[in-house]
Motif scaffolding. Structure first.
Motif, PDB file in Angstrom:
ATOM      1  N   SER A 196       0.827  -1.205   0.000  1.00 40.31           N
ATOM      2  CA  SER A 196       0.000   0.000   0.000  1.00 40.31           C
ATOM      3  C   SER A 196       0.865   1.260   0.000  1.00 40.31           C
ATOM      4  O   SER A 196       2.087   1.214   0.197  1.00 40.31           O
ATOM      5  CB  SER A 196      -0.902   0.011   1.235  1.00 40.31           C
ATOM      6  N   ALA A 197       0.196   2.405  -0.195  1.00 42.19           N
ATOM      7  CA  ALA A 197       0.898   3.691  -0.153  1.00 42.19           C
ATOM      8  C   ALA A 197       1.479   3.945   1.242  1.00 42.19           C
ATOM      9  O   ALA A 197       2.556   4.520   1.393  1.00 42.19           O
ATOM     10  CB  ALA A 197      -0.050   4.821  -0.545  1.00 42.19           C
ATOM     11  N   ARG A 198       0.739   3.501   2.277  1.00 43.08           N
ATOM     12  CA  ARG A 198       1.249   3.661   3.646  1.00 43.08           C
ATOM     13  C   ARG A 198       2.511   2.829   3.852  1.00 43.08           C
ATOM     14  O   ARG A 198       3.468   3.276   4.495  1.00 43.08           O
ATOM     15  CB  ARG A 198       0.168   3.271   4.659  1.00 43.08           C
ATOM     16  N   ALA A 199       2.528   1.620   3.299  1.00 44.55           N
ATOM     17  CA  ALA A 199       3.716   0.777   3.405  1.00 44.55           C
ATOM     18  C   ALA A 199       4.897   1.418   2.679  1.00 44.55           C
ATOM     19  O   ALA A 199       6.042   1.314   3.129  1.00 44.55           O
ATOM     20  CB  ALA A 199       3.434  -0.610   2.834  1.00 44.55           C
ATOM     21  N   TYR A 200       4.629   2.085   1.575  1.00 43.55           N
ATOM     22  CA  TYR A 200       5.681   2.789   0.822  1.00 43.55           C
ATOM     23  C   TYR A 200       6.381   3.813   1.711  1.00 43.55           C
ATOM     24  O   TYR A 200       7.615   3.861   1.782  1.00 43.55           O
ATOM     25  CB  TYR A 200       5.050   3.468  -0.400  1.00 43.55           C
ATOM     26  N   ASP A 201       5.588   4.638   2.398  1.00 43.35           N
ATOM     27  CA  ASP A 201       6.178   5.644   3.282  1.00 43.35           C
ATOM     28  C   ASP A 201       6.960   4.998   4.419  1.00 43.35           C
ATOM     29  O   ASP A 201       8.033   5.477   4.810  1.00 43.35           O
ATOM     30  CB  ASP A 201       5.086   6.546   3.858  1.00 43.35           C
ATOM     31  N   ARG A 202       6.450   3.916   4.950  1.00 39.24           N
ATOM     32  CA  ARG A 202       7.118   3.270   6.084  1.00 39.24           C
ATOM     33  C   ARG A 202       8.409   2.585   5.661  1.00 39.24           C
ATOM     34  O   ARG A 202       9.376   2.531   6.430  1.00 39.24           O
ATOM     35  CB  ARG A 202       6.146   2.322   6.784  1.00 39.24           C
ATOM     36  N   ILE A 203       8.439   2.070   4.467  1.00 37.98           N
ATOM     37  CA  ILE A 203       9.688   1.501   3.945  1.00 37.98           C
ATOM     38  C   ILE A 203      10.752   2.590   3.860  1.00 37.98           C
ATOM     39  O   ILE A 203      11.909   2.379   4.237  1.00 37.98           O
ATOM     40  CB  ILE A 203       9.457   0.851   2.570  1.00 37.98           C
ATOM     41  N   LEU A 204      10.366   3.760   3.383  1.00 36.17           N
ATOM     42  CA  LEU A 204      11.319   4.862   3.271  1.00 36.17           C
ATOM     43  C   LEU A 204      11.806   5.318   4.650  1.00 36.17           C
ATOM     44  O   LEU A 204      12.992   5.618   4.837  1.00 36.17           O
ATOM     45  CB  LEU A 204      10.689   6.036   2.528  1.00 36.17           C
ATOM     46  N   LYS A 205      10.915   5.355   5.638  1.00 37.81           N
ATOM     47  CA  LYS A 205      11.326   5.733   6.992  1.00 37.81           C
ATOM     48  C   LYS A 205      12.327   4.730   7.561  1.00 37.81           C
ATOM     49  O   LYS A 205      13.338   5.113   8.170  1.00 37.81           O
ATOM     50  CB  LYS A 205      10.103   5.822   7.908  1.00 37.81           C
ATOM     51  N   VAL A 206      12.035   3.448   7.382  1.00 39.43           N
ATOM     52  CA  VAL A 206      12.934   2.416   7.902  1.00 39.43           C
ATOM     53  C   VAL A 206      14.270   2.464   7.181  1.00 39.43           C
ATOM     54  O   VAL A 206      15.338   2.340   7.796  1.00 39.43           O
ATOM     55  CB  VAL A 206      12.281   1.019   7.776  1.00 39.43           C
ATOM     56  N   ALA A 207      14.233   2.663   5.849  1.00 38.80           N
ATOM     57  CA  ALA A 207      15.477   2.753   5.077  1.00 38.80           C
ATOM     58  C   ALA A 207      16.308   3.950   5.536  1.00 38.80           C
ATOM     59  O   ALA A 207      17.547   3.865   5.637  1.00 38.80           O
ATOM     60  CB  ALA A 207      15.162   2.868   3.586  1.00 38.80           C
ATOM     61  N   ARG A 208      15.642   5.077   5.825  1.00 39.22           N
ATOM     62  CA  ARG A 208      16.342   6.256   6.335  1.00 39.22           C
ATOM     63  C   ARG A 208      17.034   5.942   7.670  1.00 39.22           C
ATOM     64  O   ARG A 208      18.172   6.365   7.908  1.00 39.22           O
ATOM     65  CB  ARG A 208      15.336   7.391   6.507  1.00 39.22           C
ATOM     66  N   THR A 209      16.364   5.181   8.518  1.00 37.58           N
ATOM     67  CA  THR A 209      16.928   4.811   9.818  1.00 37.58           C
ATOM     68  C   THR A 209      18.101   3.852   9.652  1.00 37.58           C
ATOM     69  O   THR A 209      19.109   3.964  10.365  1.00 37.58           O
ATOM     70  CB  THR A 209      15.845   4.183  10.707  1.00 37.58           C
ATOM     71  N   ILE A 210      17.986   2.920   8.726  1.00 37.77           N
ATOM     72  CA  ILE A 210      19.098   1.992   8.467  1.00 37.77           C
ATOM     73  C   ILE A 210      20.322   2.767   8.003  1.00 37.77           C
ATOM     74  O   ILE A 210      21.455   2.488   8.438  1.00 37.77           O
ATOM     75  CB  ILE A 210      18.680   0.941   7.419  1.00 37.77           C
ATOM     76  N   ALA A 211      20.105   3.746   7.140  1.00 33.81           N
ATOM     77  CA  ALA A 211      21.216   4.585   6.675  1.00 33.81           C
ATOM     78  C   ALA A 211      21.820   5.375   7.833  1.00 33.81           C
ATOM     79  O   ALA A 211      23.050   5.531   7.936  1.00 33.81           O
ATOM     80  CB  ALA A 211      20.743   5.520   5.573  1.00 33.81           C
TER      81      ALA A 211
ATOM     82  N   LEU B 148      21.897   4.452  10.961  1.00 33.24           N
ATOM     83  CA  LEU B 148      22.667   3.513  11.785  1.00 33.24           C
ATOM     84  C   LEU B 148      24.042   3.260  11.184  1.00 33.24           C
ATOM     85  O   LEU B 148      25.002   2.971  11.912  1.00 33.24           O
ATOM     86  CB  LEU B 148      21.901   2.197  11.927  1.00 33.24           C
ATOM     87  N   GLU B 149      24.136   3.382   9.872  1.00 24.22           N
ATOM     88  CA  GLU B 149      25.435   3.229   9.199  1.00 24.22           C
ATOM     89  C   GLU B 149      26.209   4.539   9.157  1.00 24.22           C
ATOM     90  O   GLU B 149      27.374   4.564   8.766  1.00 24.22           O
ATOM     91  CB  GLU B 149      25.238   2.717   7.767  1.00 24.22           C
ATOM     92  N   GLY B 150      25.543   5.626   9.521  1.00 22.87           N
ATOM     93  CA  GLY B 150      26.184   6.934   9.463  1.00 22.87           C
ATOM     94  C   GLY B 150      26.319   7.456   8.049  1.00 22.87           C
ATOM     95  O   GLY B 150      27.234   8.223   7.738  1.00 22.87           O
ATOM     96  N   VAL B 151      25.368   7.053   7.175  1.00 23.79           N
ATOM     97  CA  VAL B 151      25.415   7.428   5.762  1.00 23.79           C
ATOM     98  C   VAL B 151      24.350   8.469   5.476  1.00 23.79           C
ATOM     99  O   VAL B 151      23.204   8.347   5.932  1.00 23.79           O
ATOM    100  CB  VAL B 151      25.191   6.184   4.866  1.00 23.79           C
ATOM    101  N   GLU B 152      24.689   9.501   4.710  1.00 28.73           N
ATOM    102  CA  GLU B 152      23.747  10.581   4.418  1.00 28.73           C
ATOM    103  C   GLU B 152      22.705  10.172   3.386  1.00 28.73           C
ATOM    104  O   GLU B 152      21.525  10.475   3.531  1.00 28.73           O
ATOM    105  CB  GLU B 152      24.516  11.814   3.918  1.00 28.73           C
ATOM    106  N   GLN B 153      23.118   9.484   2.324  1.00 25.68           N
ATOM    107  CA  GLN B 153      22.226   9.129   1.230  1.00 25.68           C
ATOM    108  C   GLN B 153      21.602   7.753   1.431  1.00 25.68           C
ATOM    109  O   GLN B 153      22.307   6.783   1.733  1.00 25.68           O
ATOM    110  CB  GLN B 153      22.996   9.135  -0.106  1.00 25.68           C
TER     111      GLN B 153
END
Length: 235
Positions: free
Chosen positions: A191-206, A208-213
């Motif tokens: 769903s569209a809601r899952a799309y946004d949540r995937i991006l939030k989690v991906a941002r957090t994973i980045a 945790l790695e200390g990566v900007e992009q």
């Protein structure tokens, strides 16, 4: 547990468990054992981070910004997809069991993790994993990054609180990452809601790695954490 006990209510409204868990963690064990109508009342508070109880003479609003952690067995007997299991569940039993948790509720849970049985060799090995102290340092560093990122934005302190506009600003993707996410959305019917949540989690994973992009590897890992909200749990 009743809906009133979870979200609050009564003749003289009292806060429920989700408000008592404000700025903390609400842990629900054996999630499918709760009545579906009880679980459904959490949907709006999880989205708005507050719950409103209306009565004839007054309306009360309680804060409910909590982290939901829930656990469940993969099947009624607890041995889903195990050919050597002593107890098996029929497709009808599986559908009835899993159907207690709606898709819209799952949409609001950022991460779904399947914990597979741990073999004896893993339980008995002497090799030590990463210590809690090291993990805490990495998490604290990621939270510091998020605090600085949202320093100028009111009422936003970490990635989970981002709205759609902020997600587009802070989770920009390159062409290959967009293609990966597009393929996952179509293949898993997310769903569209899952799309946004995937991006939030991906941002957090980045973070945790200390990566900007945010990169394709972060998107790929975040997609792996969205296994239960696809159409048709039984495959």
């Amino acid at each position: 547990m009743t809906a009133a006990a979870l979200v609050g209510g009564g003749s003289y409204p009292q806060p429920g468990e989700i408000s008592l868990s404000h700025n903390g963690v609400l842990f629900l064990d054996e999630l499918p054992e709760f009545e579906r109508r009880v679980l459904e009342v959490m949907r709006q508070p999880m989205e708005d981070r507050e719950v409103t109880i209306s009565r004839a003479r007054f309306t009360v609003t309680y804060p409910s910004s909590f982290m939901l952690v829930a656990s469940m067995n993969p099947s009624p007997g607890g041995y889903f997809n195990d050919p050597d299991a002593p107890v098996t569940s029929s497709p009808a039993e599986m559908q009835r069991y899993l159907g207690k948790i709606s898709g819209p509720l799952l949409d609001r849970i950022d991460i779904h993790i399947e914990v597979t049985p741990v073999p004896f060799e893993k339980l008995s090995e002497d090799r030590k994993g990463e210590s809690s102290v090291e993990i805490r340092k990495r998490v604290t560093a990621a939270r510091d990054i998020q605090t600085k990122r949202f320093a100028e934005i009111e009422n936003v302190h970490y990635n989970a609180q981002m709205n759609t506009k902020q997600i587009r600003e802070f989770c920009t993707l390159d062409v290959s990452s967009k293609a990966l996410l597009k393929n996952a959305m179509e293949r898993l019917n997310l769903s569209a809601r899952a799309y946004d949540r995937i991006l939030k989690v991906a941002r957090t994973i980045a973070d945790l790695e200390g990566v900007e992009q945010v990169g394709g590897n972060h998107i790929g890992e975040a997609i792996q954490y969205r296994s239960l909200d696809r159409e048709g749990w039984l495959g």
